[in-house]
Every structure is written in structure tokens, then in C-alpha cells.
Design a protein around this motif. Sequence first.
Motif, mmCIF file in Angstrom:
data_model
loop_
_atom_site.group_PDB
_atom_site.id
_atom_site.type_symbol
_atom_site.label_atom_id
_atom_site.label_comp_id
_atom_site.label_asym_id
_atom_site.label_seq_id
_atom_site.Cartn_x
_atom_site.Cartn_y
_atom_site.Cartn_z
ATOM 1 N N VAL A 65 42.388 55.035 40.475
ATOM 2 C CA VAL A 65 40.962 54.778 40.320
ATOM 3 C C VAL A 65 40.345 54.713 41.710
ATOM 4 C CG1 VAL A 65 39.216 53.189 39.461
ATOM 5 C CG2 VAL A 65 41.343 53.507 38.184
ATOM 6 N N PHE A 66 39.276 55.496 41.950
ATOM 7 C CA PHE A 66 38.620 55.528 43.262
ATOM 8 C C PHE A 66 37.253 54.869 43.196
ATOM 9 C CE2 PHE A 66 41.640 58.892 44.449
ATOM 10 C CZ PHE A 66 41.898 58.526 45.764
ATOM 11 N N GLY B 31 32.168 47.577 37.329
ATOM 12 C CA GLY B 31 33.481 47.244 36.788
ATOM 13 C C GLY B 31 34.138 46.061 37.474
ATOM 14 N N ILE B 32 35.373 45.802 37.089
ATOM 15 C CA ILE B 32 36.165 44.698 37.638
ATOM 16 C C ILE B 32 37.540 45.217 37.994
ATOM 17 C CG2 ILE B 32 37.139 42.399 37.196
ATOM 18 C CD1 ILE B 32 35.026 42.039 35.010
ATOM 19 N N ILE B 33 38.030 44.847 39.169
ATOM 20 C CA ILE B 33 39.425 45.123 39.530
ATOM 21 C C ILE B 33 40.223 43.869 39.201
ATOM 22 C CG2 ILE B 33 41.044 45.747 41.357
ATOM 23 C CD1 ILE B 33 38.727 47.023 42.870
ATOM 24 N N THR B 34 41.172 44.008 38.279
ATOM 25 C CA THR B 34 41.956 42.860 37.820
ATOM 26 C C THR B 34 43.396 42.976 38.294
ATOM 27 O OG1 THR B 34 40.570 42.542 35.860
ATOM 28 C CG2 THR B 34 42.784 41.589 35.802
ATOM 29 N N PHE B 35 43.884 41.931 38.902
ATOM 30 C CA PHE B 35 45.289 41.810 39.297
ATOM 31 C C PHE B 35 45.911 40.734 38.410
ATOM 32 C CE2 PHE B 35 42.779 42.932 43.019
ATOM 33 C CZ PHE B 35 43.430 44.060 43.501
ATOM 34 N N ASN C 127 34.902 38.009 44.834
ATOM 35 C CA ASN C 127 34.363 39.316 45.197
ATOM 36 C C ASN C 127 35.011 39.829 46.467
ATOM 37 O OD1 ASN C 127 32.011 39.677 43.219
ATOM 38 N ND2 ASN C 127 31.554 37.671 44.105
ATOM 39 N N ASP C 128 35.059 41.147 46.601
ATOM 40 C CA ASP C 128 35.550 41.724 47.854
ATOM 41 C C ASP C 128 34.395 41.817 48.854
ATOM 42 O OD1 ASP C 128 34.076 44.067 47.432
ATOM 43 O OD2 ASP C 128 35.824 45.334 47.050
ATOM 44 N N PRO C 129 34.623 42.267 50.086
ATOM 45 C CA PRO C 129 33.558 42.267 51.110
ATOM 46 C C PRO C 129 32.312 43.073 50.749
ATOM 47 C CG PRO C 129 35.687 42.524 52.155
ATOM 48 C CD PRO C 129 35.927 42.624 50.678
ATOM 49 N N ARG D 221 32.267 43.797 45.099
ATOM 50 C CA ARG D 221 32.939 44.148 43.845
ATOM 51 C C ARG D 221 33.579 42.908 43.239
ATOM 52 N NH1 ARG D 221 34.189 47.723 47.417
ATOM 53 N NH2 ARG D 221 33.307 49.812 47.211
ATOM 54 N N LYS D 222 33.504 42.816 41.908
ATOM 55 C CA LYS D 222 34.098 41.670 41.233
ATOM 56 C C LYS D 222 35.604 41.871 41.117
ATOM 57 C CE LYS D 222 31.914 39.535 37.965
ATOM 58 N NZ LYS D 222 31.312 39.157 36.655
ATOM 59 N N LEU D 223 36.358 40.844 41.527
ATOM 60 C CA LEU D 223 37.809 40.836 41.406
ATOM 61 C C LEU D 223 38.222 39.715 40.468
ATOM 62 C CD1 LEU D 223 38.919 41.206 45.142
ATOM 63 C CD2 LEU D 223 38.333 43.009 43.516
ATOM 64 N N GLU D 224 39.244 39.992 39.668
ATOM 65 C CA GLU D 224 39.793 38.991 38.764
ATOM 66 C C GLU D 224 41.286 38.854 39.016
ATOM 67 O OE1 GLU D 224 39.888 38.032 33.955
ATOM 68 O OE2 GLU D 224 39.849 40.118 34.653
ATOM 69 N N PHE D 225 41.756 37.619 39.088
ATOM 70 C CA PHE D 225 43.180 37.325 39.232
ATOM 71 C C PHE D 225 43.594 36.532 37.999
ATOM 72 C CE2 PHE D 225 41.403 37.894 43.416
ATOM 73 C CZ PHE D 225 42.331 38.693 44.058
ATOM 74 N N GLN D 226 44.624 37.015 37.283
ATOM 75 C CA GLN D 226 44.917 36.375 36.008
ATOM 76 C C GLN D 226 46.399 36.396 35.663
ATOM 77 O OE1 GLN D 226 42.800 38.992 33.116
ATOM 78 N NE2 GLN D 226 44.840 39.397 32.304
ATOM 79 N N TYR D 227 46.700 35.575 34.661
ATOM 80 C CA TYR D 227 48.032 35.508 34.051
ATOM 81 C C TYR D 227 47.838 35.572 32.545
ATOM 82 C CZ TYR D 227 51.815 32.901 31.747
ATOM 83 O OH TYR D 227 52.801 32.494 30.892
#
Length: 278
Positions: free
Chosen positions: A5-6, A56-60, A97-99, A102-108
Motif C-alpha cells: 500500500v502506497f 484511511g488508517i494504518i493499523t499495526f 498520528n504520524d508526522p 495520518r491516523k495510526l492504530e496499535f492493537q491486539y
Amino acid sequence: MSGIVFFGTNNLMDLKDFYEIRVGCEVWLDQGDRIIFKKGNLLFGFSEQDEVDKEGIITFFYNNKEEVDRIYEKFKATAVSPPSIDEKYRIYHFFTNDPEGRKLEFQYFDHPVNRYLSGDDLLMKRRSIRNFIQTEIPEEILDQIFEVSRFAPTSRNSQSYYFKLIRDKETIDWLSKRRGENSAPIGMAPMAVAVCSDPGLSKRYVQDGCIAAYHFILSAWFLGLGTCWIAAMDREDVKKMLPIPEHHYVATITPLGFPESIPLDPPERKERDWFVRK
């Protein structure tokens, strides 16, 4: 097949530092005006453009809540809120958020999920599990494990190994007491598996059985299940109980189930140079 994804960016170098240092991604490919990052089996990239893509959201996602809490400490100052449980989706997560915003999500995921591990994660992050959730393992997951496990290599393609499934609670309890605390993990799981081999089919039946056992252990971990190699179970009393022919070899009897928890940090490892002798 794999995919990437770019996102468009006009701040590539700051993003490189952020995702590499703060998030812990590795640079998978640097193409000058665009960089592709890897985190587990996720590939995502940023390309120098006039317009910045922020949709969108980048989820880790991680193996346990503790890892989410650990990454939260890095982003505590910018996180929208502390980690919390989303009851609808059964996830434990937080946002930041990144610099470039962008919205970032960290989850389990607070429930078993389908296979997702990358090759290096599978090999480097597998852990021995000694405590299990007392949940029955779905047959479709077992089918997938054994479908992969049947491709374990053997001497001269003898295919001399086989897997003995153990579900009877009294038998599991009996097996767990054969070697004291060393075999106790068997009794903590909803089922166990004996990995065996037939010397009538291969002169290298010991190696065949051990390779098959490790193939099985990796396959189980890949599909979200824990195991623990219990050694010295190639015994007359064990074979009589299961039953397994007396002349067959038992490489291991491992508990099998969904982990109650996964150790956060790997045990200390020696440096690579210790293992590589020249």
C-alpha cells in the motif's frame, strides 16, 4: 502473491525516521524518492508527491496487550487516549498520528485470529507455551496444521512419521505426570499430540520424527496455537497407554492449545558469531 500500500508524501525523510525508529519498522526497499517499510508481514510505502495522502488508517497489531502498552509509552504524548478495550470488535487499542497527520492504530486482538505471521516472525518469535485456554480447537484449524505438517522432509522421502492425537482427559493427565514438572504442561492443554515415526519405513526414523515434530510445532504457531516440546517420552509405559507400537519412536508429546498468554520478550540469545564457526 504479496502486496504493498502506497501513500503520497512531501516529507519522506522525516517519515523514514519516524517509522524506522519510533514504530520499529524496517526499510524493506529504498528507491530514493520512495521508501517501502516492513512490519511483520505488512508492506507499506511512501512516495514523494505534491499531494499528501492522509486517508484511511494504518493499523499495526501485536500478540498481546503488553506489547500494545509498551508501544503506547513511546506515543503517550501524542496518543488520542490510553489503550482501551473495544467490546464490539474485541480489540485492545489506541490511536495516534504520524508526522504528516495520518491516523495510526496499535492493537491486539483479544480472540484467536487466522494465520498472519511472516517467515522471520514465525522462526524468531515462536515461544514454548505451558499454560493454555481450555477452549476446544476447531477441526478446521487442526486440518490446516496437519495439511502443512505432512510436507515435513524425511530421509529418502520415506514419510515415516505420523501424529497421534490425544484428547482423553484421563490420558492427558496421566501423561502429564510421567516426568514430573517437565511433562506438566501436557496437563494444562485441551489436547496433546504425540509425534512418532516407524523404523520399518526409514533407517533415519529418529531424524524423521524430530524434523516432523518441529514442522508441526511451527505449523501450530503459524495458526495461533501453542506447543511445548516434551522430551524423553519414548517410553514403554507411554506407548502402551496411547497405544503406539513398542518398536516405534516417539520424538515428543506436546500439549496443543490456544496460549493463555505469550511471553513478551524472547529468552536471551547468544550472538550470531557464537553459532557460526569458521
